[in-house]
Scaffold this active site. Structure first.
Site, PDB file in Angstrom:
ATOM      1  N   ASP A  33      -5.391  30.747   0.537  1.00  0.00           N
ATOM      2  CA  ASP A  33      -5.389  29.830  -0.608  1.00  0.00           C
ATOM      3  C   ASP A  33      -5.300  30.655  -1.876  1.00  0.00           C
ATOM      4  OD1 ASP A  33      -6.538  26.617  -0.802  1.00  0.00           O
ATOM      5  OD2 ASP A  33      -6.322  27.777  -2.645  1.00  0.00           O
ATOM      6  N   LEU A 150      -4.260  12.539   9.609  1.00  0.00           N
ATOM      7  CA  LEU A 150      -5.723  12.386   9.642  1.00  0.00           C
ATOM      8  C   LEU A 150      -6.247  11.653   8.408  1.00  0.00           C
ATOM      9  CD1 LEU A 150      -6.988  14.744   7.606  1.00  0.00           C
ATOM     10  CD2 LEU A 150      -6.518  16.169   9.576  1.00  0.00           C
ATOM     11  N   ARG A 151      -7.343  10.930   8.614  1.00  0.00           N
ATOM     12  CA  ARG A 151      -7.986  10.168   7.540  1.00  0.00           C
ATOM     13  C   ARG A 151      -9.227  10.898   7.059  1.00  0.00           C
ATOM     14  NH1 ARG A 151      -8.792   5.079  11.202  1.00  0.00           N
ATOM     15  NH2 ARG A 151      -8.927   6.838  12.607  1.00  0.00           N
ATOM     16  N   GLU A 152      -9.494  10.806   5.793  1.00  0.00           N
ATOM     17  CA  GLU A 152     -10.729  11.374   5.276  1.00  0.00           C
ATOM     18  C   GLU A 152     -11.900  10.583   5.844  1.00  0.00           C
ATOM     19  OE1 GLU A 152     -10.663  11.842   1.042  1.00  0.00           O
ATOM     20  OE2 GLU A 152      -8.642  12.644   1.100  1.00  0.00           O
ATOM     21  N   ASN A 205       2.573   5.476   6.261  1.00  0.00           N
ATOM     22  CA  ASN A 205       1.607   5.200   5.197  1.00  0.00           C
ATOM     23  C   ASN A 205       2.012   3.979   4.376  1.00  0.00           C
ATOM     24  OD1 ASN A 205      -0.214   7.112   5.881  1.00  0.00           O
ATOM     25  ND2 ASN A 205       0.182   8.491   4.184  1.00  0.00           N
ATOM     26  N   PHE A 246      -6.468  -2.204   9.620  1.00  0.00           N
ATOM     27  CA  PHE A 246      -5.858  -2.282   8.283  1.00  0.00           C
ATOM     28  C   PHE A 246      -5.561  -3.711   7.862  1.00  0.00           C
ATOM     29  CE2 PHE A 246      -5.573   2.021   6.746  1.00  0.00           C
ATOM     30  CZ  PHE A 246      -5.996   2.681   7.868  1.00  0.00           C
ATOM     31  N   CYS A 257      -3.577   9.555  -0.425  1.00  0.00           N
ATOM     32  CA  CYS A 257      -2.302   9.372   0.280  1.00  0.00           C
ATOM     33  C   CYS A 257      -1.587   8.062  -0.019  1.00  0.00           C
ATOM     34  CB  CYS A 257      -2.518   9.476   1.785  1.00  0.00           C
ATOM     35  SG  CYS A 257      -2.934  11.127   2.307  1.00  0.00           S
ATOM     36  N   LYS A 260      -0.057   7.456  -3.545  1.00  0.00           N
ATOM     37  CA  LYS A 260       0.959   8.491  -3.804  1.00  0.00           C
ATOM     38  C   LYS A 260       2.181   8.309  -2.902  1.00  0.00           C
ATOM     39  CE  LYS A 260       0.228  12.516  -1.771  1.00  0.00           C
ATOM     40  NZ  LYS A 260       0.776  13.691  -1.188  1.00  0.00           N
ATOM     41  N   ARG A 324     -10.013  10.347  -5.687  1.00  0.00           N
ATOM     42  CA  ARG A 324      -8.619  10.167  -6.077  1.00  0.00           C
ATOM     43  C   ARG A 324      -8.188   8.703  -5.903  1.00  0.00           C
ATOM     44  NH1 ARG A 324      -5.951  15.221  -3.046  1.00  0.00           N
ATOM     45  NH2 ARG A 324      -7.752  14.866  -1.688  1.00  0.00           N
TER      46      ARG A 324
HETATM   47  C1  UDX Z   1      -4.660   7.535   4.948  1.00  0.00           C
HETATM   48  C2  UDX Z   1      -3.973   7.347   6.314  1.00  0.00           C
HETATM   49  O1  UDX Z   1      -4.737   6.397   7.095  1.00  0.00           O
HETATM   50  C3  UDX Z   1      -3.826   8.665   7.030  1.00  0.00           C
HETATM   51  O2  UDX Z   1      -3.102   8.468   8.240  1.00  0.00           O
HETATM   52  C4  UDX Z   1      -3.075   9.648   6.121  1.00  0.00           C
HETATM   53  O3  UDX Z   1      -2.995  10.921   6.740  1.00  0.00           O
HETATM   54  C5  UDX Z   1      -3.777   9.775   4.777  1.00  0.00           C
HETATM   55  O4  UDX Z   1      -3.926   8.468   4.181  1.00  0.00           O
HETATM   56  P1  UDX Z   1      -7.138   7.951   4.061  1.00  0.00           P
HETATM   57  O5  UDX Z   1      -6.541   7.840   2.704  1.00  0.00           O
HETATM   58  O6  UDX Z   1      -8.043   9.090   4.347  1.00  0.00           O
HETATM   59  O7  UDX Z   1      -5.994   8.007   5.181  1.00  0.00           O
HETATM   60  O8  UDX Z   1      -8.000   6.617   4.332  1.00  0.00           O
HETATM   61  P2  UDX Z   1      -7.789   5.224   5.075  1.00  0.00           P
HETATM   62  O9  UDX Z   1      -8.927   5.019   5.977  1.00  0.00           O
HETATM   63  O10 UDX Z   1      -6.456   5.058   5.648  1.00  0.00           O
HETATM   64  O11 UDX Z   1      -7.994   4.198   3.863  1.00  0.00           O
HETATM   65  C6  UDX Z   1      -7.150   4.214   2.713  1.00  0.00           C
HETATM   66  C7  UDX Z   1      -7.561   3.156   1.716  1.00  0.00           C
HETATM   67  O12 UDX Z   1      -7.257   1.862   2.200  1.00  0.00           O
HETATM   68  C8  UDX Z   1      -9.057   3.132   1.391  1.00  0.00           C
HETATM   69  O13 UDX Z   1      -9.213   2.931   0.006  1.00  0.00           O
HETATM   70  C9  UDX Z   1      -9.582   1.946   2.160  1.00  0.00           C
HETATM   71  O14 UDX Z   1     -10.704   1.366   1.549  1.00  0.00           O
HETATM   72  C10 UDX Z   1      -8.385   1.009   2.112  1.00  0.00           C
HETATM   73  N1  UDX Z   1      -8.325   0.066   3.230  1.00  0.00           N
HETATM   74  C11 UDX Z   1      -8.134   0.516   4.497  1.00  0.00           C
HETATM   75  C12 UDX Z   1      -8.418  -1.304   2.989  1.00  0.00           C
HETATM   76  O15 UDX Z   1      -8.591  -1.743   1.846  1.00  0.00           O
HETATM   77  N2  UDX Z   1      -8.316  -2.159   4.044  1.00  0.00           N
HETATM   78  C13 UDX Z   1      -8.118  -1.740   5.327  1.00  0.00           C
HETATM   79  O16 UDX Z   1      -8.033  -2.597   6.224  1.00  0.00           O
HETATM   80  C14 UDX Z   1      -8.022  -0.350   5.562  1.00  0.00           C
END
Ligand code: UDX
Length: 427
Positions: A33, A150-152, A205, A246, A257, A260, A324
């Site tokens: 890094d 992957l998801r956070e 996404n 979802f 993600c 963006k 973010r």
């Molecule tokens: C996402 C993708 O799921 C992942 O595959 C990619 O690599 C990165 O982006 P992440 O941003 O970590 O992952 O979180 P995620 O659990 O997908 O949720 C994203 C956002 O959507 C959150 O703000 C969450 O609150 C919202 N969300 C998710 C909803 O409002 N409703 C849902 O049913 C699911």
């Protein structure tokens, strides 16, 4: 059997989790890094992000994890160089590829190394990078697109149990080497060309974000018609063609993600002359969704001038300190603009949130944030907040309104405490 060593360039969310994951699978991992402070912290075993289980795995695997600001050791020991640097949006909505291009520039000519792109990049980046490499006399470097899903908050679990591994390459040794690296995870491997692999990531996404905006619009119509979106989503989700994930209505999507990547795909389409109408609506619905809470509060409280509003949770989702594109940023700014006094509590994101939310008062506990509040808004469904003792909350509050911005609370428990419950799309 000894596993291939890997280099990981960029030690953010994706890089660090990927490095820890491959170390766990038995690889020596050479992390690089440009941020000296971050590398020093990682060497001392300090993890710069909040991600469940990550600190433990990094500690367990410390003998296999090597951290440096110098690319040299990674080049010396590993053939596969996984690139996981940031690609934040620019003012135009395009992805900022400067960190990716800096990596490309820093590589020496080599026929024994491959760049494996984990960062989310616009379709066509692989072509651009290979052209650049050729121009720089480094055309022998192999290139593979291997997007990360992957998801956070559940990143290690997602690394260990991927639904699929997407590998885009144009033949040669590197694609097979990446497939071998991921083989122990037992996930289906999608072998394809570089551009298609890049598109799988953006389209996945964008589709998930579309699903969220869709159910949020259904929720808004439910509010007008008396239906309950939670029941509607349950009924829809059992259709195997739709699926139940979802479909959770709320304050909109945030994070590093979805916002963006939806913009990047819309922009990418626009740059090539195609107007991606659907994604424009997905973004607009998401922006409005964060703001609708203000109208809900006004419906009950009248004007918001001088009203004390408690935000429960500010991170973009539970189990992360990532702020973010968190819905709380827009919501708190709107509330302040309406003249409200905004108090907030988050179990881990406070430090990051403080500088992003000027004018918001942070409390050390949820009950402190609720003290004297005219209304509470559940913004992030942290288990601690979902399981709050609503009788104690009612005693602490000055008013009685609870807006459940994630449809995560038990309306019965909130009402039993003498409070008024308002969900998203619920009667
Ligand atoms: C996402 C993708 O799921 C992942 O595959 C990619 O690599 C990165 O982006 P992440 O941003 O970590 O992952 O979180 P995620 O659990 O997908 O949720 C994203 C956002 O959507 C959150 O703000 C969450 O609150 C919202 N969300 C998710 C909803 O409002 N409703 C849902 O049913 C699911």
């Amino acid at each position: 059997m000894s596993r291939a060593p890997v280099g990981v360039i960029g030690t953010g969310y994706v890089g660090l989790v990927t490095a820890a994951g491959f170390a766990e699978l038995g690889s020596e991992v050479w992390c690089v890094d440009v941020d000296e402070a971050k590398i020093a912290a990682l060497r001392a075993g300090q993890i710069p992000i909040h991600e469940p289980g990550l600190e433990e795995v990094v500690a367990e695997q410390r003998d296999r994890l090597h951290f440096s600001t110098d690319l040299g050791p990674a080049l010396e020991h590993a053939r596969l160089l996984l690139v996981a640097v940031g690609t934040p949006p620019t003012y135009s909505g395009d992805a900022d590829l400067s960190a990716v291009l800096a990596v490309v520039d820093s590589l020496p000519a080599s026929d024994r190394h491959a760049l494996v792109m984990k960062s989310t990049v616009p379709v066509g980046t692989g072509t651009t990078v290979r052209r650049l490499l050729a121009d720089q006399g480094k055309g022998e470097l192999a290139y593979v697109s291997c997007p990360e899903f992957l998801r956070e908050g559940s990143a290690l679990r997602d690394f260990r149990h991927p639904d699929r591994v997407v590998i885009g390459d144009d033949g040669g040794w590197a694609g097979d080497a990446v497939a071998e690296l991921y083989a122990p995870l037992g996930a289906p491997a999608i072998r394809t060309d570089v551009s298609s692999a890049e598109m799988v990531k953006l389209a996945s996404n964008a589709f998930l974000a579309t699903k969220i905006s869709f159910i949020n619009e259904i929720a808004n119509v439910c509010e007008e018609t008396g239906a309950d979106v939670v029941e509607v989503a349950r009924g829809m989700g059992l259709d195997g063609r739709i699926g139940s994930s979802f479909l959770h209505a709320g304050l909109g999507f945030g994070g590093s993600c979805f916002p963006k990547d939806v913009s990047a795909l819309k922009q990418l389409a626009g740059n090539s002359g195609y107007h991606f109408q659907l994604l424009g609506a997905v973004i607009e619905v998401n922006e409005l969704q964060k703001r609708r809470v203000v109208a809900k509060l006004e419906k009950h409280l009248g004007h918001l001038v001088g009203r004390r509003i408690a935000l429960l949770g500010v991170a973009f989702k539970p189990d992360t300190d990532d702020m973010r594109e968190a819905s709380s940023l827009v919501l708190s700014a709107r509330l302040l603009a309406e003249g409200a006094r905004v108090h907030a509590y988050d179990p881990v994101a406070e430090e990051r949130a403080r500088e992003l939310m000027p004018g918001v008062e942070f409390s050390q506990t949820a009950l402190d944030a609720l003290a004297g509040a005219d209304a509470a808004v559940l913004v992030t469904e942290w288990p601690e907040l979902v399981g709050l003792d609503w009788s104690r909350a009612a005693e602490a509050m000055g008013g009685s309104l609870v807006v459940d911005g994630r449809n995560a609370l038990d309306p019965g428990a909130v009402r039993a405490a003498g409070l008024t419950y308002e969900g998203i799309g619920r009667p």
